[in-house]
Structures are given as C-alpha cells and as structure tokens.
Write an enzyme that holds these catalytic residues in place. Structure first.
Site, short mmCIF file in Angstrom:
data_model
loop_
_atom_site.label_atom_id
_atom_site.label_comp_id
_atom_site.label_asym_id
_atom_site.label_seq_id
_atom_site.Cartn_x
_atom_site.Cartn_y
_atom_site.Cartn_z
N ASP A 317 -22.33 -17.37 -3.76
CA ASP A 317 -21.05 -17.75 -2.83
C ASP A 317 -20.27 -18.80 -3.62
OD1 ASP A 317 -21.03 -15.83 -0.78
OD2 ASP A 317 -22.64 -16.90 0.43
N GLU A 358 -9.08 -29.18 4.14
CA GLU A 358 -7.79 -28.99 3.34
C GLU A 358 -6.79 -29.94 4.13
OE1 GLU A 358 -9.74 -26.59 4.40
OE2 GLU A 358 -9.94 -25.49 2.64
N THR A 388 -4.26 -20.05 13.73
CA THR A 388 -4.67 -18.81 14.55
C THR A 388 -4.96 -17.61 13.42
OG1 THR A 388 -2.61 -17.76 15.21
CG2 THR A 388 -3.60 -19.30 16.84
N GLN A 390 -3.92 -14.63 14.08
CA GLN A 390 -2.56 -13.95 14.11
C GLN A 390 -1.43 -14.46 13.41
OE1 GLN A 390 -4.39 -14.56 17.09
NE2 GLN A 390 -5.26 -12.66 16.69
N ARG A 392 -1.71 -17.08 11.17
CA ARG A 392 -2.12 -17.65 9.82
C ARG A 392 -1.24 -18.79 9.49
NH1 ARG A 392 -2.04 -13.93 5.56
NH2 ARG A 392 -0.42 -12.68 6.79
#
Lengths: 716, 569
Positions: A317, A358, A388, A390, A392
């Site tokens: 990863d 971030e 969210t 939705q 973003r």
C-alpha cells in the site's frame, strides 16, 4: 541477519527479546527436555535420528552383553555407545533450546489470559448474568467497562473505548476501538482503559487469538511444513542408501577373509547418514517461526513462513508503507490576478477546523510561509462545512463569505461548472486525467488555468486541491506525498532478490506514476479497488508467481485470503485477521519486506546445513574405511590420508566429530545463516563456498584434531 | 599417455559436441510432431502404422496410462523374445541348427534385451540362430531404445508444460523414435559397416582350413544391421561373443570411431532436445557440460591407468611403453580401448572392444563407477537424460534451498512428491548392485563362477550386478554367468534397474506437467551456468559415488594398492 535483529531491538515492541542463546533460563530446562525427547514415540517423527536411536539401543545391548560375558574391548565399545547417545541428546537439545525460547514467550502470554468473568448481555441489552470467559460462545454480546479485561475476541457493536493491547502487541499506548469501520476488532486479554463498549464474541472457547498465539509460539501443535516434509523424505532416502552401503560390508569383508564388528559398522552408518541436518532440522523450523514472533509477527502456519521466502511479487500500500501516512501541503499556486498570500489566507481559513493531517498541513504552511496566524472561528461566527462523500468538499461559511476546498472537479462543480461536466458523461475522473481532457474544452479562462495548474501538480505526483471563495476560483494547493527515506534502496534490494514490488494506491494513474517513479517500485496499481487488488493477485498467480500483501480493512479480506502471504494488521478488522495467514502485531505494513527476508533465511539455513551435512561424508569415509578393513587389507592404510593414529582412534574421532558438529551448529541453526539482499547467483556462490566446500574441508581438520586429542588423552 | 591418444579422444569429444545441436533440432521437431525433411517419406508410413494399430495420434495420455502402455509393451516384447528363443529349433533361418535356449538363459536374455541392457550370458554365434538375432534381438534393440527415448520425452514434457494433465502418447513417441530417429540413423551406419567389411548375410558359418592345417568355423550372419542399432540404441549386445573386439563387428579404427560416436550421438542430442523443449538451449548445454566433465575425468583416469601398464611386468624385462595391452586389440591400442570402455559404460551401451577384466584395477574401476552413478554420463538413449535429470532434482533439492526459495527446476517447484519419487528411483540401483553382490560373494554358488581370486574375483561379481542394474550389459568377463543363480539374479537386477526407475520417473513427469511454471527472476536458482554444473557434478559424486566407496575400496582400490606393493590377483 544483523539488519533484522537491529530492527527488532529498536522496534517499539521489544517485548519478546527472548534472551541470548546462552540464556540459562532456557538452557536448564532444555537439558532435561533432551532426555525426555529420547522417547521413541517422539523420536519417530524424525527418521534420521530415529535410526540413530535404534542403532544406539542395539549397540548398548551388545555392549551390556560383552560386559556380562567379559568379551571384547569394552572400553572402546563403551565410548562409541556413549557418543551415539550424545549425538541423540545433542539433537534433542537443539530442538529443546529452540522450543524453549517460544515456551518462555508462551508463559508470559499465559499470565495475561487470566480467568475473567464476563457480563453477558441478554437480548434486551441489559446485563443478564456473569459467566466465566471460557464459557462464552460466538454470538454472545458482553459489556466491557473501563478497567475490565476483554473476555474474548470480538467485534465492538456499540460504543467507543480506548484499549490497552500491550498483552498482545507489547505496545503500551492505548488504541481506540469503536463500533463500525475498520477499528472494531478487539482481542481477548486486552484491557479497556476508558469508556464502555458492547462486544459481540466471535471466537469459540479455546480458539481465541491469544490461545492460538500461545500454541504458535510454544510450537505445541507444530506441523511439519511442506518443504520440511520433502527434506525429511530426502534425508530418509539417503539414510536407506547408507543402510545398504553399510549392511553389505560384512558380506564383502567375509569374502575377503576378514570380519567387521557391529560397533564399527554402526559407527560408519551413523557418521554417514545426514545426522547434522537431521538433528537440527526441527530446531531450524522452530527458530524461523520464533524470529518472526520476536519481530512481532505471528505466522498462522509454518507454511506461510516458507511461502514468504518464495514470494515473487509484493503488493504494498502506498500510504504508510511507501509514503509517510499523510500528504502535506507544500505550495500555494494562485491563478492570475490572485496573490499567493490571498490564496494562502483563504486556504487557511477553509482548513481551520479541518482536523485531517492534510488540513493541518495547510494551516501550518500558510503560517510558516506568510506568517498568517490561525484565527478563532467563534470570533468570526464561522461555521465549518465538513467533508462529505457527496460534495467532496470542505470549507467554511463566515458572514457572507463561502470558502471551499476540495478535489479540482468538485470545486469546479461548486463554482458552476456542473452542467459542462455532466455533459461529458457522468462522474468526472479524479483531478489529473479529468483535468487533462477538459483543459481543451473549458470555456472559462480561469477554469482553464486552474486545470492546467492541477495537471502540472498531478504530473509531479502531487494532489491538487482547488480553492474557491464566493464562487470564484483562487488557485490550487499542492499536496505532496512524502516518500519515506531509504525506501528506494530497499526496493532496489528487493529487485536484486528477484522480487517485484507493486504499489497499490487509490490515486489517479498520473499521480501514482510519479510517486512510483520517485519510490522506485516496479509497478503500480492506481485507483485501486478491492476487486482490482484481488484481480491483480490472481493475474500474478496465474503467471506462476507467489504474492504477498498486507491489509487491514474488511474489504481487504478477499485479497488477503487469495494472496500466498497475507499479512493482516493487528489494528485491522477481525475479518482481515481471519483472512490473512500472518498477523503483524505492530500494524506496520513495511514489515512485509522483513517477513520475506525471514522466510528466505529459514530456507537458506536448511539448505546450507543439508549441504554441509552431506559434504561432511567424504572425510568420514576416509577416516573409517581404512580403519575398518585394515586388519585384512593392510594396503588400504594408504587411504588414511589424515594420518589418524589407530583404527580405534579414527573411528572414535569420526563419531565424536559427528556429535560435536551438531552442538557447534546449534547457534547457526537458531540464528539462521546470514542473509543478504543479493541475487540468487551470488548467494549461491557464497553459500556453496562456505557450506559446500567448507563442509568438505572442515571434518578433515576436525577429525584430525579430535584424533590427536583422543590419542593424547589415551582414550584408545 | 601419448599425444596421439589424446588427439583421438579430443576428436571424439569435438564430434559428439558438434552433432548434438543439429540432431537435437531434428529430434525436437520430430517429437513435437512438426515437419522434418523425412516427413514426406515417413509421414504416410507413420500414419499407416497408427491406423493399423488403432492408435489415435492426437490423444494424449496421463502419466499413469503412459506408464501402463510402456509396461504392457515391454512385457509383450519380453514374452515374445522368450518364446522365440525357446522354440528357435523349430523356426526357419537357423542354418547352424541352434537348439532351444534353456529356460533360465532365455529368461535372462529376454529381460536383458527388453531392458536395453543386453547383458549376454551366452555366446552369440554359438547360441542364437539368425531369426532370433534379427526378429528377436535386433527388434528389441530398436524398441527398447525407442522406449527409453519416449520416456525421456515424457519427462521433458513434464518440465516444458504448464498445468497439463498429460505427458504425451507412448505409442506415438515409440513410433516416432523408431521410425524417424533410429531407423534413418541406423541404415547409413549399417551400410557404412558393410562397406568397411562387416558381414551382412543370411548364410551360415563358413568352414575353413587355416595355414597350420587346423579346421576353423567362421561364423557369419546379419551382423552389420544389428551392429548399427547395437551402438545407436546403446544396447551393446554383440552378434559375436567377443562383441566389438571381434573383427567382423568392428574391423578397423574408422569403424571403431563411428561406433563410439554412435553410442553417444542420440544421448548427447537429447540434452539439446531438453533445452529446446523447455525453451532455453543453455539448460541442455549445462546438463551436457556436467556429463562432459564426468566423462573427461573418467577417460583421463582410465587412459592414464592403462597407459601406465602393470609395474610388475618391468621385473620380467617386458617393455611397458605400450601400456597395458592385455585383452586389447592391437588395431585399437590403449587410447581407443580406454575411450571405448568409458564411452560404453558412461552410456548404457555395454558393447566392448577390449576385455575390461584385463584392465588395470583403476582402469577397470572407471567403467564400474560410470555404471554405479546410474549411467548418467550421456547415458542410455533417453535413460541417460532422465537419470541425469533425477540427479539434478536431488542436487537442486539439497542446495537449491540455499538461495532462500523452495527448490525449483525450470520454474517447477520440487516438492515432497518429486523428492519421494526421485529417492525411490535413485534407491533401487544400490539395492540391486550392492545387495546381490553381497549375496553372491557370500555364497558358494556365487563364488564358484569367479575366474579369479581375491579382490579381482570380487570385482567380477560386483561388475556383473552393477552392469545389470544399470542396464549396461557389458561384462567384466572372467565370470561364468550362465548359471541358474546368475541368470535369475541378474535378470531381476535388470528388470528392477529399468522399470523401478522408470515408473517413479514418469510419476515425476506427471506431477511436474501439472504444475505452473514460475517465471525466472534474479531470485531464482540459475541452472544454466558453471556453478550449477559444478554443483550437479559434486552431488552426483557424493550422493551417487560415496554409496559405493566401501564396495570399491574392497575391489579395484585394494587391488590397485596391492599391485603397487607387488601382489597381483
């Protein structure tokens, strides 16, 4: 090996530094164990040593007969018999020492598995009764409060608590466990420090994680691994060959008009069969598992450790393994007509309440670069708009001002590019590639400029974060992945070992490519979904490759199960832990690399000692054959190239050497041969030189030296 | 040793190496069913044979079916050969009127020729009629060799294939090996031998009066045709008792060279076939190089020992500069005789052009060691390759772990099943060789047949069983082998040495074919370089050779040491 032990030593989980090789706490009981292990029922598991035991018993009977009848040279016979038993005891001792280290760990684990009682909840959610932890069944729901030990493995179904998992991981800093998501698994024997949680039990009594861990480190139910079985067959086959070689000698000797005593035949037989590797084989296996345990990785089977050595492809990863966990803001890139400072100011405002790493890095960058101090949100009557799935987007609404930051296309949608983007066919691809295709078509010059900047950032491997204030585009924040120091060299080393590294990331291909190039991985899988990961593993396996990966989430479980070596993070979900064949107690995905090294080291140690053991035979022949036939073919004295003093001293020296070499090699068997990340060809050249040619030469010197001592001491 | 001698040896080695690749290419195409320059001619014949036998050439076989086919075919061949010998008195083409061969000898001979051993407890010219020589022995010379090649193909396919259930079709492999490889090569060699003076006739013996006035019976027969396949198929059963030392079998130095080349030709080329089929010719060269190293070492020791001659002769005033010429033909000399002895035992041929019994102790030990190792130095056609690959599996299993990976060969993981089968195959040779020798030297029945006393007599018995189990068929001579005991025990040795090696080997082929092939990387054990060759040779010498060290010490080694001290046996 140095590298590995150093890391273990400095690792945060130094719990199980199970002492040095000369730890008296282990050596003492091991001596006793050596005798207990003489039980033929245990011995039969090891065909080579079982043969030694059979002939040792036979010669003992013959010796007793000679003592009773007063026949033969009892003194010499007694010494041979004695050394035969020593050979067996040394072999048992090696195994006992290897097991002892695990047993010490198991004992400390057992202490934590104290008898607790659990608050079993009834169907109505109230505490119905107190039951002993051992009577909990999967599906029971229990309540655990601060100060309680969690009675068994389970899933948090309600609540959030901090849990001290030191019993398992050796890490004393508490971790958060909460219902839902990837941090819901709790382990029996760990302690809730604060708050209360309801736990649904997932493990049957006796098969909890702690139970398995104890039996693993103890080696109680140690199954022979596939490679160990194959090696045992080879050794058994060689033993049979030498049975034939030795058993036919009396007839040959009789033809020549002489005879060879049983004792001498037994001595030749025992020195010829591969006792060195036969004696150390199981110790090597146990020590390999033990090295992993001390490295805070639990392998659910020895098979997994072997598979680790065979791994061809490592799936890593990106986040946490290749790069530092978090992206950091490194640059503010304003559009024309916007100053950098304005962009920084707005960006900082939008990030004030953003607790993600971030977000914090944006605040810090604005402060460091432009001296903009963080402001108090309450004073500004600001309202934080969280991210969210939705929208973003995240940002802040203050009096009359709306600031948003987020993925480039999300911000473009926010400022009114919605219609155009829809027209292009549904959901826009994430920043880079979407931006690239859109640059040409974008009508608005500001939008075009923003997309151009975003593309530049993406190409450099960064993540562009667009910022807009009151419907006006301001610019882009460059979020950069920080590649871990030294990781490039490690990948180069892996490549030398013939292992391909594949970086798995949710980033878009352009960003992924840039980071992949910076980190020096061989390949990458961008925009990875669990399905894509699983497919990648299957594709690699179809090409005949063995794949290792690590994961923690429930959606990693299928891939973990599919991979040949699946390392689940201890912090992960129960599903992930069940699916993998190893658990990393430190939850450090970088360890995958060391796990591969430990696997290789285990196999190498076996190979090196097998080669050494077989190469030893040449010298033993030259010691015993002339001694054996000297009585009737004195000419064969010419084969006594070592110039051994007498036939008796030659035979005795060979058998003493054969026994002592086991003891001498115990440290190597436990420590493992030195592993270096170089190609197979140079590894082989080096090991063949040391263990092949060394195995040929060492016994010549060893037997000669023992012969001189034996003669000087007047033992024969 | 002379420069001339070494030149002969080096020319031979160069020619073998030069032939390997072209012949390997041709055989690869043949066994892959591709077109070769012989296809237009032989293709219709091949298809006709399949139609006649009801074989579906496209139907591939699982290794078990392959093994059963091979066993049935060999059993039928053995039965037929036994029957032919038993009733030869009633059959035509028997100008000398040879009587039925006794049961134990016929059994021994049938086992011998079916297993590609060609051990001869009989004298050819005084036992077998022309029909048995041709329809019985020569036919088995072809098909037992073809069987060996077929089996090697099955194992090579095991390495070459991925996730496959089948290893080929035995009937097809057998037919192609005979029709496309053995016949086309045997034909010109036979013609060449006829040109050089080897008889090829159905007529009986010629009675002649010698210069001294004595009467002599000069045996004749279809010699050249049998001679060609005797070498090419590494069979070795001579038409005459004296085998290739007989001037009618091997008249001159040129035929001697062609015969030695014919012994190695197919075996060496098969290593190239192996390389080509697994997709990397270097793999084949590595195997051939390991064989070559052991071969050159053997030739050097043998030639050195023979060139030294017997030190005891110096005391009699005999000029020893020619080396040990006892039992050797003057038309071949020491070098060509030593070379022939090493070649014939390195391969599973067993033809001889000199009496190995008369070699110096160490010179005679080299052929013995060659056979004890299992005839893997080029080896019998097919058998040499699969024997060597079995050793490669052992070598990789012992040392392969040292690179930190599960041992693998050509990307195929070597696991418990492969190791088990390999050990089974490797085990049966010492059991037969040492076990039977131990019985023989301990019984009066066994020792009564020995012509010499002491270690030399022992060597004669040891050599016989080693030769039988290794399916070589050469004799140390000096041993009267046509007794019930030797006929039966040697036959058992031959059958076990052949079929108990083959069946596990086919199991390995089947198991390997079913595996996936891991791609090579920097982490995989390189099996095409000098390191591997050295490792392979080391493992062969230690695992294969050390088993026999006590036996050798009591035979040739002690004889050599005694000779140096002035005692001869």
């Amino acid at each position: 090996m140095e590298a590995i032990s150093k890391k273990t030593g400095t690792g945060k989980a130094g719990r199980t530094q199970a002492g040095t090789l000369l730890d008296p706490a282990i050596l003492g009981p091991a001596v006793g164990q050596s005798f207990r292990k003489l039980d033929p029922r245990l011995m039969v598991r090891n065909p080579v040593m079982f043969c030694v035991e059979a002939v040792a018993a036979l010669t003992t009977v013959l010796l007793l007969r000679d003592v009773a009848t007063g026949a033969g040279t009892v003194g010499f016979g007694a010494q041979i018999v004695l050394w035969l038993w020593f050979t067996l005891l040394f072999a048992n001792f090696a195994e006992a020492v290897a097991e002892g280290r695990g047993k010490a760990q198991a004992a400390s684990l057992r202490k934590t598995r104290t008898e607790t009682s659990a608050r079993l909840l009834g169907p109505d959610g109230t505490v119905a009764q107190f039951v002993p932890a051992t009577r909990l069944k999967p599906g029971d729901v229990v309540l655990v409060e601060a100060g309680d030990l969690i009675p068994s493995d389970g899933e948090v179904v309600e609540g959030v608590a901090s849990v001290n998992e030191a019993a398992i991981t050796g890490e004393s800093a508490p971790v958060i466990r909460e219902s839902g998501g990837d941090r819901s698994a709790v382990t029996g024997g760990t302690q809730v420090i604060s708050d209360r949680i309801k736990v649904r039990i997932t493990a049957a009594p006796g098969s909890t994680f702690l139970d398995r861990m104890i039996s693993l480190v103890e080696g109680a139910r140690r199954q022979k691994t596939p490679n160990e079985i194959a090696l045992n067959i080879l050794l058994a086959g060689m033993t049979i060959i030498f049975v034939i070689a030795v058993a036919t000698i009396p007839s040959f000797a009789a033809y020549a008009g002489g005879s060879v005593g049983v004792l001498v035949l037994v001595a030749l037989f025992v020195t010829l069969i591969p006792t060195t590797i036969g004696a150390l084989l199981s110790a090597i296996g146990i020590a390999g598992m033990d090295r992993l345990v001390r490295f805070n990785v639990l392998a659910m089977s020895g098979r997994a450790v072997e598979a680790a050595g065979d791994v061809d492809t490592l799936l890593l990863d990106k986040t946490g393994t290749i790069t530092l966990g978090n992206r950091q803001a490194t640059e503010f890139l304003p559009l024309a007509g916007v100053t950098e400072r304005d962009l920084a100011d707005s960006a900082q405002l939008a990030s004030l309440a953003d607790e993600t790493p971030e977000g914090r890095s944006i605040t810090v960058l604005a402060k460091e670069k432009y001296g903009i101090r963080a402001r108090d949100m309450a004073e500004m009557h600001a309202r934080f708009v969280p991210f969210t799935a939705q929208t973003r987007l995240s940002g802040i609404d203050t009096d009359g001002t709306v600031i948003r930051k987020g993925a480039v296309d999300a911000v473009l949608e926010h400022v009114g590019a919605r219609d155009r983007s829809r027209g292009e066919g549904g959901r826009l691809a994430v920043a880079g590639r979407g931006a690239a295709t859109r640059t040409a078509t974008a009508a608005d010059p500001a939008e075009r400029e923003l997309l151009a900047i975003a593309e530049r950032v993406a190409k450099a491997g960064g993540t562009p974060l667009a910022v807009a204030q009151d419907g006006r585009l301001l610019g882009v924040i460059h979020l950069k992945d920080i590649v871990k120091g030294g990781i490039r060299e490690r990948f180069a080393a892996l490549r030398q070992m013939g292992i391909r590294t594949v970086m798995i990331t949710g980033d878009n291909p352009m960003t992924a490519a840039a980071i992949a190039a910076e980190a020096g991985v061989d390949d990458f899988l961008a925009q990875a979904t669990p399905e894509a990961k699983l497919q990648l593993i299957r594709d690699e396996q179809a090409k005949g490759k063995l794949v290792a990966m690590c994961g923690d989430g429930t959606n990693d479980a299928p891939a973990l199960a599919q991979a040949d070596v699946g390392v689940a993070m201890n912090s992960g979900t129960m599903a992930a832990r069940e699916a993998g064949n190893m658990v990393d107690l430190d939850s450090d995905p970088t360890k995958l690399i060391e796990i591969v090294e430990i696997g290789k080291q285990l196999l190498m140690t076996r190979g090196a000692l097998t080669t050494f053991s077989i190469a030893n035979d040449v010298a033993k022949y030259f010691a015993i054959i002339p001694a054996m036939f000297l009585a009737f073919y004195p000419q064969l004295g010419a084969l006594n190239v070592m110039g051994l003093a007498s036939p008796e001293s030659a035979i005795l020296s060979a058998i003493i050497f054969n026994a002592l070499v086991i003891v001498a090699l115990i440290p190597l068997a436990l420590r493992g041969v030195r592993y270096r990340a170089v190609g197979a060809a140079s590894l082989l050249r080096r090991n063949l030189l040391i263990y092949g040619l060394g195995g040929l030469a060492v016994p010549f010197a060893g037997i000669k030296a023992i012969d001189m001592l034996v003669t000087a001491a007047g033992l024969v | 040793m002379t420069v001339n001698g070494w030149i002969q040896i080096l020319v031979f080695i160069a020619l073998v190496a030069a032939m390997a690749r072209p012949l390997g290419g041709f055989m690869t195409k043949t066994f892959n069913g591709e077109r070769t320059f012989l296809s237009p001619l032989l293709g219709p014949v091949e298809r006709g044979l399949y139609r006649l036998a009801g074989v579906d050439a496209k139907a591939e076989q699982h290794w078990t079916t392959y093994a059963v086919s091979m066993l049935l075919f060999s059993a039928a061949g053995m039965l037929l050969l036994y029957a032919l010998q038993r009733v030869q008195g009633l059959l035509p083409l028997n100008p000398q009127g040879m009587a039925a061969v006794p049961a134990d000898l016929a059994f021994n001979t049938a086992a011998s020729f079916t297993t590609n051993t060609n051990w001869q407890s009989y004298g050819g010219e005084s036992t077998m009629g022309h029909l048995v020589q041709m329809a019985g022995l020569t036919v088995q010379n072809f098909v037992s060799a073809a069987t060996g090649i077929a089996l090697a193909m099955a194992l090579v396919r095991g390495f070459a294939r991925t996730s496959a259930r089948t290893v080929g079709n035995f009937w097809v492999d057998l037919t192609r090996a005979t029709l496309h490889v053995l016949l086309p090569l045997a034909l010109p060699i036979a013609l060449f031998l006829v040109w050089q003076g080897v008889p090829q006739t159905l007529a009986g013996a010629v009675d002649a009066t010698t210069l001294e006035g004595a009467r002599q019976t000069i045996s004749l027969g279809p010699v050249a045709s049998q001679e060609a396949i005797k070498m090419l198929g590494t069979n070795g059963g001579g038409f005459f008792n004296a085998n290739s030392a007989h001037p009618f079998e091997n008249p001159n130095a040129l035929t001697n060279l062609v015969q030695t080349l014919a012994i190695f030709a197919i075996g060496a080329a098969l290593t190239n076939v192996f390389g080509r089929m697994v997709g990397d010719e270097r793999q084949g060269w590595a195997i051939l190089a390991a064989m070559g190293l052991l071969f050159v070492a053997g030739v050097a020791v043998c030639y050195w020992a023979e060139a030294q001659g017997n030190p005891a002769f110096a005391g009699f005033g005999v000029d020893g500069s020619a080396g040990n010429m006892e039992g050797k033909e003057t038309r071949f000399g020491v070098a060509a005789s030593a070379l022939f002895a090493v070649v014939t035992t390195a391969a599973s041929c067993g033809a001889v052009n000199a009496m190995h019994d008369s070699f110096m102790p160490l010179g005679g030990m080299v052929p013995m060691v060659n056979m004890m190792l299992g005839e893997i130095i080029v080896g019998g056609v097919g058998a040499g390759l699969y024997g060597m690959l079995l050793f490669a599996i052992v070598a990789l299993f012992v040392a392969g772990l040292m690179v930190g990976r599960t041992p693998e060969y050509l990307g195929k993981k070597l696991e418990a099943k492969e190791v088990k089968m390999t050990m089974l195959a490797v085990l049966c040779l010492p059991v037969m060789m040492l076990g039977f020798t131990a019985l023989a030297v301990a019984t009066d029945t066994g020792t009564a047949s020995m012509a010499n006393a002491g270690p030399h007599g022992y060597s004669e018995a040891l050599y016989a069983y080693v030769s039988a189990a290794a399916n070589n068929g050469s004799a140390f001579a000096g041993l009267g082998a046509d007794t019930l005991w030797y006929n039966l025990t040697l036959a058992v040795g031959m059958l076990v040495g052949r079929f108990l090696v083959i069946v596990p080997m086919l199991a390995i082929a089947g198991s390997l074919a079913a595996k996936t092939r891991a791609p090579a990387s920097a982490g995989t054990f390189p099996t095409h370089d000098g390191l591997f060759v050295g490792l392979l040779v080391g493992v062969i010498l230690i695992v294969g050779g050390l088993t026999f060290f006590p036996a050798l010490a009591l035979g040739p080694i002690v004889e050599h040491l005694a000779m140096a001290a002035g005692t001869l046996f």
